[in-house]
Design an enzyme around this catalytic site. Structure first.
Site, PDB file in Angstrom:
ATOM      1  CG  ASP A  72     -12.837  27.481  25.564  1.00  0.00           C
ATOM      2  OD1 ASP A  72     -12.657  26.817  24.531  1.00  0.00           O
ATOM      3  OD2 ASP A  72     -12.948  26.960  26.691  1.00  0.00           O
ATOM      4  CB  ALA A 188     -16.906  29.907  31.824  1.00  0.00           C
TER       5      ALA A 188
END
Length: 293
Positions: A72, A188
């Protein structure tokens, strides 16, 4: 149906598996008569590749599609460079979680073929613009897809700051800082700080205090079009840092003002047709499956 002729390839440096996957893609796309353009940084560690190269920022102007191979973090970096060009981005996971890079290496040919044939879904993700001002003059700016974070930097000391939303005073806070997260970033750092998971289609921001001195301080979800302003107490003596996606740091000083608002350009993220956000959460976060499965 979009027609992808020029395909940009970006990869995470320092990984043999990423290089292997990129070589596979170059060969696979070449067999289909497509033109591949390598990010010049990754091209330097692929001697004899024989492909056109380009700076990452230029790929948005010359590519019809960009494929990012890595985790990511790799896609976050590409997003900040490419969002303004509206070029579609596809992620191949060679990292850990893979919330954004959702094609696994063992299904590259199948899924990329589907995308090239127009069989995909389009996901628009908004980004944040961050501006730091000192005495009313901009001194630095950054862009974030996941989040921007005010934190102590190298010195482990509490920060005192004021928060304004759309010009309205919200509170003065003493804490280790504040996470301002998009829906994309809600799985996140924000999640680790106790923030809620937000569906990617939501037009919202979440503000997550980091170890606040006041126990009643809790995450706040606000409209995605809100303009946020953080003012560091000029008497605090703290010299905190603002980080964008954990990849760009801006050094701040007492009295500085940090403004955060939605970027006008969105990331055009492509997914295979079978993409399911909740399935990704089950897989990556260890959620329970249906009874009997």
């Amino acid at each position: 149906m979009d027609y992808f002729r020029n395909i940009g390839l970006i990869g995470r440096l320092g990984s043999k598996s990423v290089i292997d996957t990129l070589k596979h893609l170059v060969r696979f796309l070449g067999e289909r008569g497509l033109n591949t353009i390598l990010d010049e940084k990754i091209a330097q560690v692929m001697p004899g590749h024989g492909q056109q190269t380009s700076k990452q920022k230029m790929m948005g102007e010359i590519c019809d599609l960009v494929i990012v191979v890595g985790g990511d973090g790799s896609l976050l970096g590409a997003a900040r460079s490419l969002a303004q060009y509206h070029v579609p981005v596809l992620g191949v996971n060679r990292g850990n979680l893979g919330f954004l890079t959702d094609i696994s290496p063992d299904e590259i040919e199948e899924k990329v073929t589907e995308v090239l044939e127009g069989k995909y879904t389009v996901d628009s993700r908004f980004l944040l613009d961050v501006i730091v001002k000192r005495d009313g003059v901009p001194i630095a700016e950054g862009t974030a897809l996941n989040d921007c974070v005010l934190h102590p930097g190298k010195a482990a000391r509490m920060i005192e700051f004021e928060l304004y939303i759309e010009g309205q005073f919200v509170y003065t806070q003493k804490s280790d800082g504040l996470i301002v997260s998009t829906p994309t970033g809600s799985t996140a750092y924000s999640l680790s700080g106790g923030g809620p998971i937000m569906h990617p289609k939501l037009d919202a921001l979440v503000l997550v205090p980091m170890f606040p001195h006041t126990l009643s301080s809790r995450p706040i979800v606000v409209n995605g079009n809100s303009e946020l302003k953080l003012v560091i107490n000029p008497e605090s003596g703290a010299y905190p840092t603002v980080s964008c996606d954990g990849q760009k740091d801006i050094a701040c000083a007492p009295g500085d003002t940090i403004t955060v608002h939605k970027k006008p350009h969105k990331l055009k993220l492509l997914h295979p047709l079978n993409y399911d956000f909740y399935s990704t959460c089950r897989e990556k976060l260890g959620w329970g499956t249906k009874l009997g499965e």
